[in-house]
Design a protein around this motif. Structure first.
Motif, PDB file in Angstrom:
ATOM      1  N   LYS A  47      -1.232   3.585   5.296  1.00  0.00           N
ATOM      2  CA  LYS A  47       0.127   4.081   5.032  1.00  0.00           C
ATOM      3  C   LYS A  47       0.493   5.248   5.937  1.00  0.00           C
ATOM      4  O   LYS A  47       1.576   5.273   6.526  1.00  0.00           O
ATOM      5  CB  LYS A  47       0.272   4.523   3.571  1.00  0.00           C
ATOM      6  N   ILE A  86       4.418   2.223   0.306  1.00  0.00           N
ATOM      7  CA  ILE A  86       3.527   2.195  -0.847  1.00  0.00           C
ATOM      8  C   ILE A  86       2.345   1.289  -0.536  1.00  0.00           C
ATOM      9  O   ILE A  86       2.511   0.225   0.054  1.00  0.00           O
ATOM     10  CB  ILE A  86       4.263   1.668  -2.096  1.00  0.00           C
ATOM     11  N   GLY A  87       1.158   1.713  -0.941  1.00  0.00           N
ATOM     12  CA  GLY A  87      -0.019   0.885  -0.741  1.00  0.00           C
ATOM     13  C   GLY A  87      -1.253   1.558  -1.314  1.00  0.00           C
ATOM     14  O   GLY A  87      -1.211   2.714  -1.717  1.00  0.00           O
ATOM     15  N   SER A  88      -2.329   0.854  -1.340  1.00  0.00           N
ATOM     16  CA  SER A  88      -3.570   1.394  -1.897  1.00  0.00           C
ATOM     17  C   SER A  88      -4.233   2.355  -0.906  1.00  0.00           C
ATOM     18  O   SER A  88      -3.874   2.409   0.273  1.00  0.00           O
ATOM     19  CB  SER A  88      -4.523   0.252  -2.257  1.00  0.00           C
ATOM     20  N   SER A  89      -5.202   3.091  -1.399  1.00  0.00           N
ATOM     21  CA  SER A  89      -5.937   4.045  -0.569  1.00  0.00           C
ATOM     22  C   SER A  89      -6.585   3.345   0.612  1.00  0.00           C
ATOM     23  O   SER A  89      -7.147   2.258   0.475  1.00  0.00           O
ATOM     24  CB  SER A  89      -7.035   4.720  -1.391  1.00  0.00           C
ATOM     25  N   ASP A 124       0.814  13.367  -0.809  1.00  0.00           N
ATOM     26  CA  ASP A 124      -0.481  14.000  -1.056  1.00  0.00           C
ATOM     27  C   ASP A 124      -0.491  15.433  -0.560  1.00  0.00           C
ATOM     28  O   ASP A 124      -0.979  16.332  -1.241  1.00  0.00           O
ATOM     29  CB  ASP A 124      -1.618  13.237  -0.377  1.00  0.00           C
ATOM     30  N   SER A 128      -5.209   1.946   3.160  1.00  0.00           N
ATOM     31  CA  SER A 128      -4.529   0.758   3.688  1.00  0.00           C
ATOM     32  C   SER A 128      -3.743   1.021   4.970  1.00  0.00           C
ATOM     33  O   SER A 128      -3.176   0.099   5.539  1.00  0.00           O
ATOM     34  CB  SER A 128      -3.597   0.166   2.622  1.00  0.00           C
TER      35      SER A 128
END
Length: 56
Positions: free
Chosen positions: A13, A6-9, A32, A11
């Protein structure tokens, strides 16, 4: 064993998941790609199959 990343755009992943998949030989599921490829109910079913959890 299952691992969720899990992580922000932007980052890293996906990059991390690919490398971890190579090391562990675990399959990779990019949410996605599933949610952009299939209608939402089919995508949810594919996610349920992959994680064996119920999602509303």
């Amino acid at each position: 064993m299952k691992i969720m990343i899990i992580g922000s755009s932007g980052s890293g992943k996906s990059t991390f998941a690919r490398e971890l998949g190579k090391i562990t030989n675990y399959p990779i599921l990019h949410l996605d790609k599933v949610f952009h490829k299939y209608p939402s109910e089919i995508a949810r079913e594919k996610l349920r199959e992959a994680t064996r959890i119920f999602i509303f």
